[in-house]
Scaffold this motif. Structure first.
Motif, mmCIF file in Angstrom:
data_model
loop_
_atom_site.group_PDB
_atom_site.id
_atom_site.type_symbol
_atom_site.label_atom_id
_atom_site.label_comp_id
_atom_site.label_asym_id
_atom_site.label_seq_id
_atom_site.Cartn_x
_atom_site.Cartn_y
_atom_site.Cartn_z
ATOM 1 N N TYR A 90 0.816 -1.212 0.000
ATOM 2 C CA TYR A 90 0.000 0.000 0.000
ATOM 3 C C TYR A 90 0.850 1.263 0.000
ATOM 4 O O TYR A 90 0.344 2.348 0.313
ATOM 5 C CB TYR A 90 -0.932 -0.003 1.215
ATOM 6 N N VAL A 91 2.128 1.138 -0.315
ATOM 7 C CA VAL A 91 2.976 2.326 -0.414
ATOM 8 C C VAL A 91 2.471 3.202 -1.553
ATOM 9 O O VAL A 91 2.219 2.735 -2.662
ATOM 10 C CB VAL A 91 4.441 1.925 -0.642
ATOM 11 N N GLY A 92 2.340 4.488 -1.284
ATOM 12 C CA GLY A 92 1.786 5.425 -2.256
ATOM 13 C C GLY A 92 0.385 5.843 -1.910
ATOM 14 O O GLY A 92 -0.114 6.851 -2.422
ATOM 15 N N LYS A 93 -0.265 5.076 -1.034
ATOM 16 C CA LYS A 93 -1.600 5.430 -0.575
ATOM 17 C C LYS A 93 -1.489 6.227 0.728
ATOM 18 O O LYS A 93 -0.401 6.360 1.291
ATOM 19 C CB LYS A 93 -2.446 4.172 -0.389
ATOM 20 N N PRO A 94 -2.591 6.780 1.232
ATOM 21 C CA PRO A 94 -2.516 7.555 2.488
ATOM 22 C C PRO A 94 -1.881 6.754 3.618
ATOM 23 O O PRO A 94 -2.025 5.536 3.712
ATOM 24 C CB PRO A 94 -3.985 7.882 2.777
ATOM 25 N N LEU A 95 -1.186 7.486 4.482
ATOM 26 C CA LEU A 95 -0.453 6.843 5.572
ATOM 27 C C LEU A 95 -1.377 6.076 6.510
ATOM 28 O O LEU A 95 -1.016 5.021 7.035
ATOM 29 C CB LEU A 95 0.329 7.902 6.350
ATOM 30 N N LYS A 96 -2.586 6.569 6.704
ATOM 31 C CA LYS A 96 -3.529 5.879 7.585
ATOM 32 C C LYS A 96 -3.905 4.507 7.025
ATOM 33 O O LYS A 96 -4.094 3.550 7.790
ATOM 34 C CB LYS A 96 -4.781 6.739 7.779
ATOM 35 N N ASP A 97 -4.011 4.411 5.709
ATOM 36 C CA ASP A 97 -4.331 3.117 5.105
ATOM 37 C C ASP A 97 -3.189 2.120 5.308
ATOM 38 O O ASP A 97 -3.424 0.930 5.575
ATOM 39 C CB ASP A 97 -4.601 3.293 3.611
ATOM 40 N N ILE A 98 -1.965 2.599 5.186
ATOM 41 C CA ILE A 98 -0.804 1.722 5.407
ATOM 42 C C ILE A 98 -0.768 1.244 6.852
ATOM 43 O O ILE A 98 -0.570 0.055 7.132
ATOM 44 C CB ILE A 98 0.501 2.453 5.036
ATOM 45 N N GLU A 99 -0.979 2.170 7.784
ATOM 46 C CA GLU A 99 -0.971 1.800 9.196
ATOM 47 C C GLU A 99 -2.090 0.821 9.518
ATOM 48 O O GLU A 99 -1.896 -0.130 10.294
ATOM 49 C CB GLU A 99 -1.109 3.052 10.057
ATOM 50 N N SER A 100 -3.256 1.029 8.940
ATOM 51 C CA SER A 100 -4.386 0.143 9.201
ATOM 52 C C SER A 100 -4.121 -1.265 8.687
ATOM 53 O O SER A 100 -4.408 -2.262 9.384
ATOM 54 C CB SER A 100 -5.646 0.721 8.549
ATOM 55 N N PHE B 106 10.129 1.077 9.752
ATOM 56 C CA PHE B 106 9.592 1.000 8.393
ATOM 57 C C PHE B 106 8.778 2.239 8.052
ATOM 58 O O PHE B 106 8.904 2.806 6.949
ATOM 59 C CB PHE B 106 8.732 -0.254 8.271
ATOM 60 N N MET B 107 7.919 2.667 8.966
ATOM 61 C CA MET B 107 7.118 3.860 8.722
ATOM 62 C C MET B 107 7.998 5.094 8.587
ATOM 63 O O MET B 107 7.710 5.984 7.764
ATOM 64 C CB MET B 107 6.105 4.053 9.855
ATOM 65 N N ARG B 108 9.068 5.151 9.333
ATOM 66 C CA ARG B 108 9.969 6.293 9.223
ATOM 67 C C ARG B 108 10.682 6.300 7.876
ATOM 68 O O ARG B 108 10.921 7.355 7.289
ATOM 69 C CB ARG B 108 10.985 6.279 10.358
ATOM 70 N N SER B 109 10.996 5.087 7.380
ATOM 71 C CA SER B 109 11.655 5.027 6.065
ATOM 72 C C SER B 109 10.701 5.441 4.945
ATOM 73 O O SER B 109 11.122 5.986 3.930
ATOM 74 C CB SER B 109 12.166 3.608 5.806
ATOM 75 N N ILE B 110 9.401 5.214 5.128
ATOM 76 C CA ILE B 110 8.419 5.630 4.123
ATOM 77 C C ILE B 110 8.317 7.152 4.094
ATOM 78 O O ILE B 110 8.204 7.780 3.025
ATOM 79 C CB ILE B 110 7.044 4.992 4.401
ATOM 80 N N LEU B 111 8.345 7.770 5.267
ATOM 81 C CA LEU B 111 8.219 9.219 5.344
ATOM 82 C C LEU B 111 9.476 9.945 4.907
ATOM 83 O O LEU B 111 9.445 11.147 4.624
ATOM 84 C CB LEU B 111 7.865 9.635 6.790
#
Length: 229
Positions: free
Chosen positions: A107-117, A220-225
Motif C-alpha cells: 500500500y505504499v503510495g496510498k494515504p499513511l492511515k491506510d498503510i498503518e491500518s 519501516f514507517m519512518r523510512s516511508i516518510l
C-alpha cells in the motif's frame, strides 16, 4: 554386669534383615498404575500439553525469527525508490515480520492511515496465529490438579467406606490405600505446573517478539516518510 548381659542377649536375639528381605522400590510405572482410573485423563492432559508446547515452540522459532538487517535492507531500497525490490526482499522472509512489512509495502503510495491500518490488521492476525491453541495450556494447568484432588478424595472415601464395613481400623490399610490415592494429586500437580510453565514461557517469547515487531514497524514507517534519493 546383668545389664551388659541383657544388652548382648538382645543383640544376639534381634533378627537381621538381609537384602533379599527388604522391600523393593516401586518404579514410576508401577506408581502410576496404582493411581487408578483417574490417571488416564491426567496422562492424556500431559500428552496434549506436551504436543501443544512442542508445536507452538517450533512455530514461534520460525514466525518470531528476527533479522537485524531486515528493516534496514527494506529502508535502503525505499530510499532509492525501488519499491518492487523491497517487496521482493520482504517476500523472501518467512517470518511474521516479513508478512507485516509486505502488507505495508503493498500500500505504499496510498494515504499513511491506510498503510498503518493494513499493517495493524496483519500484525493482529500474526499474533493471533502465534497464540493459537495456547489457551488449552491454561485450561490444562487448572484442570489437571483438580482431577488429581478428585482422585485422592474418591480414594479416601473408598478407604473409610471399607473400614466402616470391616470395622478394622488398621494403619497398614489406611496408609497403603492413602499413598496410592495421593499419587493422583502429585501427578495432577506436576502436569499442572508443567502446563503453567509452558504457557508463560511461550507468552514471554511472544511478548519479546511483539516489542521487536513494534520497533521494526516504526523504522519501516519512518523510512516511508523519508524522501527518496
Amino acid at each position: 554386669m546383668n545389664l551388659l548381659l541383657g544388652i548382648l542377649l538382645q543383640i544376639t536375639t534381634t533378627p537381621t534383615v538381609t537384602p533379599e528381605e527388604t522391600p523393593e522400590g516401586l518404579s514410576i510405572a508401577t506408581l502410576l498404575m496404582k493411581g487408578g482410573f483417574i490417571m488416564i485423563p491426567i496422562l492424556l492432559l500431559w500428552f496434549i500439553a506436551t504436543y501443544i508446547f512442542i508445536e507452538r515452540f517450533l512455530y514461534l522459532r520460525t514466525a518470531a525469527k528476527v533479522r537485524k538487517d531486515f528493516v534496514p535492507q527494506i529502508a535502503r531500497r525505499l530510499q532509492v525508490g525501488d519499491i518492487s525490490a523491497a517487496r521482493a526482499f520482504a517476500e523472501q522472509d518467512s517470518s511474521a515480520t516479513g508478512t507485516i512489512i509486505k502488507s505495508g509495502l503493498d500500500y505504499v503510495g496510498k494515504p499513511l492511515k491506510d498503510i498503518e491500518s493494513m499493517m495493524e490488521s496483519a500484525a493482529n492476525i500474526e499474533l493471533a496465529e502465534m497464540e493459537k491453541n495456547m489457551g488449552y495450556l491454561g485450561i490444562i494447568a487448572g484442570v489437571a490438579p483438580m482431577l488429581g484432588f478428585i482422585g485422592t478424595i474418591s480414594g479416601i472415601i473408598n478407604i473409610f467406606y471399607s473400614i466402616s464395613l470391616s470395622d478394622n481400623i488398621s494403619i497398614g490399610i489406611i496408609a497403603g490405600g492413602l499413598y496410592e490415592k495421593m499419587i493422583t494429586s502429585g501427578s495432577g500437580l506436576i502436569v499442572g505446573v508443567l502446563a503453567y510453565s509452558a504457557y508463560h514461557l511461550l507468552q514471554q517469547r511472544i511478548a519479546r517478539y511483539t516489542l521487536q515487531m513494534q520497533k521494526d514497524v516504526f523504522e519501516f514507517m519512518r523510512s516511508i516518510l523519508s524522501p527518496a534519493k
